[in-house]
Design an enzyme around this catalytic site. Structure first.
Site: not given
Lengths: 125, 413
Positions: B80-81, B209, B189, B335, B249
Site C-alpha cells: 500500500a505504501t 495491502s 485497513q 519511537c 516481473t
C-alpha cells in the site's frame, strides 16, 4: 526501547516506591507530568545524628522506566548516607549506570532537583 | 494463543500486520518450486509462463471481486505504501497541466502524507483538512477545500490508528461533480473489515495491502478506474508490466497469496465482523473499568477490529514497557528517537500530548479469542494500577467483579 538489566529490575520492582511520614521526614519534588517527568522524594533524616544520616528514603514518580528505575536506585542508595544535596552519584554516572539515552538526560536532572528540594535545609534552618 | 500457560504475548496488533493464513501459504507454496508455477508470468512463449500468467490473472480477478472493481483496474504493487506513492505522485504528475493542488486529511498514513510533502517541495499546494474530535471529516469541508486547480482528493477509508471510517462514498459523489478532480481512497485497513465497492462508489483510485488481510507482506495493489479514464504517470520504467504503471516481473506467489487472502476475507466478512465486534466490546468493558480510560475516535463510525484508548495518569513509555511482555499492541507514540513523539493522529483529534502518549491501539483479528482479550485486560489493569501507585495517584475503580459497562455505542466522551 531496550532497557538494561538494572533499569528493568528497578522498574519492575521499585522497592522504595511510596511515601514516608513523621516529623523527621522532608519532602521535595520537581518536574511535572506535562514535562514528561515528575519525581517526589521523602527523606527521613535522623534528627539526633549530627552527621544528618538518612534513615530511609522513598519516592513517587511519573515518568519513563529510566526515571522510575533511577529514582528507586537513588532512594535505595541514599539510606545510611549523609543527607547532602548531592545525589549518591552524579547525573552522568546515573546515565551510564542505567544506560539512559543522552536525549533523556533532562529527566535525570528532574531526579536531582527533587532530591535537592528534599534534603536542602528549609529557609531559616 | 489460548491456554492457561502463555508462552508468547497475546497478539493484538493486527492493524500492523497479520499472519499469513495457512490456506494462503499453501497456495503461495505452489508457485515456488520446479514442480509448481515458477515461470515468469510475462513469458508468453511457453507453458511455464502461461501457467504463472493464468494464476496472476486469477488472483487479479479475486482482488477485483473483493473490492468491487474490474479486473483490468488492478495494478499490483509492492504494497500500500507504493500504491499511495503511485496514486499521489502519478496523478499529480500526469494532470499537472490542469492544476497543482491536492486535498487530503491530517490523519492520513505517512505513506500518503510524505508524497504530499514531496509535492509541496516541488511547488504543488496541498490542503490538509482537520478532522473533528471523532476523527471524521465532513464531506462539506472537502467540498469547500476544492479549487479550480485541484487535481486530487485523497482520503483514507479506515484509519489505521483509530479505526474511524470516513464517508468516502459521499466524498466520491461531490468529487464526481467536478471532472477535474480525482478521488483516491487508501483502503489498506478495509479489506475483510468493511465492504468495498470501488466501481459502484465511483472511486478513481484505491490502495490495497495484502498483509493486513492474512496475505503476504511485499504485495499490494493500486486500483485505477479505467471506466472513469483515470491516467497516471508511472514512477518507474522498464518492462511494461501492469499496463506500464508498475514495471518489473510480477512475484507470482505473492500475487496469488493476495488473491487468495482477499477471497477468504470477502467470504467471511460479515461473520468475522460480528465476532470481532463482540470481542472488542469485551475488551472495552474490561478497560473502561479501570477508570480514566478514554476511547479515541468516533465509536459509532469505527471498524470492529480496532480499539484505541488513552489512559489517564500513566506515562506512555512505562505503560508500553509494562504490558509488552504480556501483550503485543501498538502505542500511540512513535519511537522515532529516545524521546517518544505523540501520535500525530491523536493530536489532530485534539488529544493533549500526555493523553496522546499514553494511548494504546488494540487491533483484533481472525485468531483472536476471549482468552487473548482477557489477558490484555489483565495486563493493562496490572500495569495501570502499579504505575498509578508509583506516581502517587489514587487507584481507579476495581477491574474485578461484575459491573455495568457503558458500551462503546453509548459512550459520549
Amino acid at each position: 526501547m531496550h532497557y538494561n538489566n538494572l533499569t528493568q529490575r528497578h522498574f519492575e520492582h521499585p522497592h522504595c516506591a511510596g511515601e514516608l511520614s513523621g516529623a523527621a521526614v522532608r519532602r521535595g519534588a520537581a518536574g511535572s507530568p506535562a514535562q514528561g517527568a515528575w519525581v517526589q522524594f521523602d527523606v527521613d533524616i535522623d534528627p539526633r545524628d549530627p552527621g544528618r544520616k538518612v534513615r530511609a528514603a522513598r519516592f513517587l514518580a511519573f515518568g519513563c522506566p529510566h526515571v522510575i528505575a533511577a529514582a528507586d536506585w537513588v532512594a535505595q542508595a541514599a539510606a545510611g548516607r549523609e543527607a547532602t544535596p548531592s545525589l549518591p552519584e552524579s547525573v552522568q554516572s546515573l546515565r551510564e549506570r542505567f544506560d539512559v539515552p543522552i536525549e533523556k538526560t533532562g529527566r535525570l536532572l528532574v531526579i536531582e532537583d527533587a532530591w535537592i528540594a528534599a534534603v536542602s535545609p528549609p529557609c531559616g534552618d | 494463543m489460548t491456554g492457561a500457560v502463555r508462552s508468547a504475548p497475546a497478539y493484538l496488533d493486527h492493524a500492523a500486520t497479520t499472519p499469513v493464513d495457512p490456506r494462503v501459504a499453501a497456495r503461495m507454496a505452489e508457485c515456488l518450486t520446479q514442480e509448481g508455477a515458477f515461470g515468469n508470468p510475462g513469458s508468453a512463449s511457453h507453458a511455464y509462463g502461461d501457467t504463472a500468467g493464468a494464476l496472476v490473472e486469477a488472483a487479479r480477478a479475486q482482488v477485483a471481486a473483493a473490492v468491487g472493481a474490474e479486473c483490468g483496474d488492478v495494478v499490483f504493487t509492492s504494497g500500500a505504501t507504493e500504491a499511495n506513492n503511485l496514486a499521489v505522485l502519478g496523478v499529480a504528475q500526469y494532470y499537472r497541466v490542469l492544476g497543482r493542488h491536492l486535498v487530503t486529511v491530517r490523519t492520513e498514513h505517512k505513506s500518503l502524507l510524505d508524497p504530499c510533502r514531496e509535492l509541496e517541495r516541488r511547488g504543488w499546494r496541498v490542503t490538509y483538512l482537520v478532522p473533528d474530535r471523532g476523527g471524521r471529516v465532513d464531506p462539506d469541508e472537502v467540498a469547500a477545500a476544492l479549487r479550480p486547480d485541484t487535481v486530487l482528493v485523497s482520503v483514507m477509508h479506515v484509519n489505521n490508528e483509530i479505526g474511524v471510517i470516513q464517508d468516502v462514498e459521499a466524498i466520491a459523489k461531490l468529487c464526481a461533480a467536478r471532472p477535474h478532480v480525482r478521488l483516491h481512497v487508501d483502503a489498506a485497513q478495509s479489506v475483510g473489515k468493511q465492504p468495498l465497492d470501488f466501481s459502484g462508489a465511483g472511486f478513481d483510485l484505491m490502495s490495497l495491502s495484502a498483509h493486513k488481510a492474512y496475505g503476504p507482506k511485499g504485495v499490494g495493489a493500486l486500483v485505477v478506474s479505467r471506466r472513469r479514464g483515470v491516467q497516471l504517470q508511472p514512477l518507474m520504467w522498464g518492462g511494461g508490466q501492469e499496463g506500464g504503471l508498475r514495471p518489473g516481473t510480477l512475484a507470482t506467489h505473492q500475487v496469488v497469496g493476495m488473491g487468495e487472502a482477499f477471497a477468504l476475507a470477502s467470504a467471511t466478512l460479515s461473520q468475522e465482523v460480528e465476532r470481532i465486534a463482540r470481542l472488542r466490546e469485551r475488551l472495552w468493558c474490561g478497560l473502561e473499568a479501570l477508570g480514566g480510560v478514554l476511547h479515541n475516535g468516533d465509536a459509532a463510525h469505527s471498524v470492529a477490529h480496532i480499539l484505541n484508548v488513552s489512559i489517564e495518569d500513566v506515562e506512555g513509555e512505562s505503560l508500553l514497557a509494562d504490558v509488552g511482555s504480556s501483550i503485543a499492541v501498538s502505542a500511540g507514540s512513535a519511537c522515532n528517537s529516545a524521546l517518544r513523539e505523540p501520535s500525530y493522529v491523536l493530536r489532530a483529534l485534539g488529544r493533549d500530548q500526555r493523553l496522546a502518549e499514553s494511548s494504546l491501539r488494540f487491533s483484533l483479528g481472525r485468531y483472536s479469542t476471549e482468552a487473548d482479550v482477557d489477558a490484555a485486560v489483565a495486563a493493562v489493569a496490572r500495569a495501570v494500577t502499579r504505575l498509578r501507585r508509583i506516581a502517587g495517584r489514587p487507584p481507579g475503580p476495581s477491574p474485578a467483579g461484575p459491573r455495568q459497562c457503558r458500551s462503546l455505542g453509548e459512550r459520549t466522551d
